[in-house]
Structure formats: C-alpha cells, structure tokens
Design an enzyme around this catalytic site. Structure first.
Site, PDB file in Angstrom:
ATOM      1  N   LYS A  83       0.853  -1.186   0.000  1.00 23.22           N
ATOM      2  CA  LYS A  83       0.000   0.000   0.000  1.00 23.22           C
ATOM      3  C   LYS A  83       0.889   1.236   0.000  1.00 23.22           C
ATOM      4  O   LYS A  83       1.795   1.347   0.847  1.00 23.22           O
ATOM      5  CB  LYS A  83      -0.874  -0.029   1.259  1.00 23.22           C
TER       6      LYS A  83
HETATM    7  O1  G3P Z   1      -8.211   1.687   4.893  1.00 23.86           O
HETATM    8  C1  G3P Z   1      -8.138   2.987   5.352  1.00 23.86           C
HETATM    9  C2  G3P Z   1      -9.469   3.607   5.655  1.00 23.86           C
HETATM   10  O2  G3P Z   1     -10.467   2.667   5.564  1.00 23.86           O
HETATM   11  C3  G3P Z   1      -9.519   4.513   6.820  1.00 23.86           C
HETATM   12  O3  G3P Z   1     -10.803   4.680   7.358  1.00 23.86           O
HETATM   13  O4  G3P Z   1     -12.368   5.503   9.060  1.00 23.86           O
HETATM   14  O5  G3P Z   1      -9.905   5.998   9.300  1.00 23.86           O
HETATM   15  O6  G3P Z   1     -11.263   7.137   7.555  1.00 23.86           O
HETATM   16  P1  G3P Z   1     -11.086   5.881   8.370  1.00 23.86           P
END
Ligand code: G3P
Length: 220
Positions: A83
């Site tokens: 990633k």
């Molecule tokens: O995979 C990364 C992403 O899903 C992050 O989610 O909730 O931290 O914006 P969030």
C-alpha cells in the site's frame, strides 16, 4: 463485489473468515498502532488467516524508500499487497513495483484525477476514502461514481476501485450501486450488514410457533 476487512485485529479477522464473506484485508499505520503489535508479526499472522490480498502500507516518503519497504513487505507472504500513498513519489513507486509484478494498493485518494493517475501508474487498487470526504461536507459516493465512469471510459485501465473509509452500512450499499469492485469494511459494519429488525421479529414469531408444535427436526 469483493469485501475486505479493514482491520489489523487478528481476532476480528479470525471470527469473520468462516462466514466466507472476507476476500482480503486492508491495514494502515493507524490500524497497526491501534493493534499495539509488531507490524511484521501482525501482518504475517493476518496473511496466514486468508488467501486473499492483505494490504500493508509503506511508511517511507520517497519513492526509492517506498520501493525498498514494499519489496521487503512482499517477502512476508505471497498474498501481501503493497500500500502506497497517493503522492508523486507514491505513483513512481507504484509504476516500478507493479512493473516488477508486485500488487499495489494506492491509498489516500480524494479526487478523480488522483485515481486517473494511479491507474496510469499501473495500480492494482485505488482506495478512495468515502467517509473522510463525507466528513468535510462533500459527497464521498460521488467520487466513487466519477472514478467508475472514468475507468469505464478507458478499458485499458485495469485498476480496481476499492471503496475505503467506510463508516456505515449505507456506504457499503452505495459503493455496490456505484460499481466499486471492492469495499474494505470495519468488522462491526460487516456484521451490521446482516441485521434487519424485521428479520429478528419474523424469526422470533417462527420460533414461537415452532415451539407450540412440540416437534423437533432431528429424530429424538
Ligand atoms: O483503509 C483505510 C481507511 O479505511 C480509513 O478509514 O475511518 O480511518 O477514515 P477511516
């Protein structure tokens, strides 16, 4: 549509794998920090739980550093997906890593142009962050729909749309409607997808009526 689990918590993954609903896993530095575990150990345990791709994020900021870290991460297990962040360095690293046969998930995508660049660089997945766009008052789902339209205009772009930063069950439904190839979903949201109050109510009524018959399906 594929579902990935958006977590670095092995217990959550282990609990949901037997449902057959988990096609892979995504992690990021924040999720690794939340796990409180050594990254390599944690990721290698996750890779053993699923045959699907497991995204592990580089932390170098320059392309050469990302490539080195990415190549190292790929030695952990064959199902590692590297990633990288959507920066010019990240795109350079994507071009080189995918050119050498490594799968790459380009993360932190917030615009259709960024998604176009990632696809041109050869990204395996592009991760638009729906929830974080919604947080700003804009519409995260509109981005998924724009990327879908752009990728469909140019069939030579083979990048898969991986809807990320999913916070609600509605995000999952809308991602599916907009044609995202994959949704990466926190464990609690994945479980919530199965819930409906009418299912619970209907089941309670069926069970009460069944009990009144005094029967059992299996021979006693
Ligand atoms: O995979 C990364 C992403 O899903 C992050 O989610 O909730 O931290 O914006 P969030």
């Amino acid at each position: 549509m594929e579902f990935f689990l958006d977590t670095a918590n092995v217990d959550e993954i282990r609990a949901l794998i037997p449902t057959g609903l988990v096609d892979g896993v995504t992690t990021n530095p924040s999720l690794i920090a939340k796990s409180g575990r050594d990254m390599v150990e944690n990721i290698s345990e996750i890779c053993a739980l699923t045959n699907g791709p497991v995204s592990a994020e580089v932390t170098a900021m320059d392309a050469q550093g990302m490539i080195k870290e990415g190549e190292f991460l790929r030695t952990i297990a064959p199902n590692i997906c590297i990633k990288v962040p959507l920066t010019m360095d990240g795109l350079r690293a994507t071009y080189e890593l995918t050119g050498n046969g490594h799968p790459v998930n380009v993360t932190l995508c917030f615009s259709a142009n960024q998604a176009l660049l990632a696809a041109k660089a050869g990204a395996t997945y592009i991760s638009p962050f729906i929830g974080r766009i919604d947080d700003t008052g804009a519409d995260g789902m509109e981005l998924i729909s724009e990327i879908r339209a752009i990728y469909d205009n140019f069939p030579e772009l083979n990048t898969k749309i991986l809807a990320a930063s999913i916070r609600t069950v509605l995000h999952v439904k809308d991602s599916a409607l907009m044609g995202a190839d994959v949704a990466t979903i926190p464990a609690n949201i994945l479980s919530a997808l199965a819930k409906h109050p009418l299912t619970d109510k209907g089941l309670a009524a069926f069970m009460a009526d069944w009990e009144s018959t005094g029967q059992s399906i299996l021979p006693q």
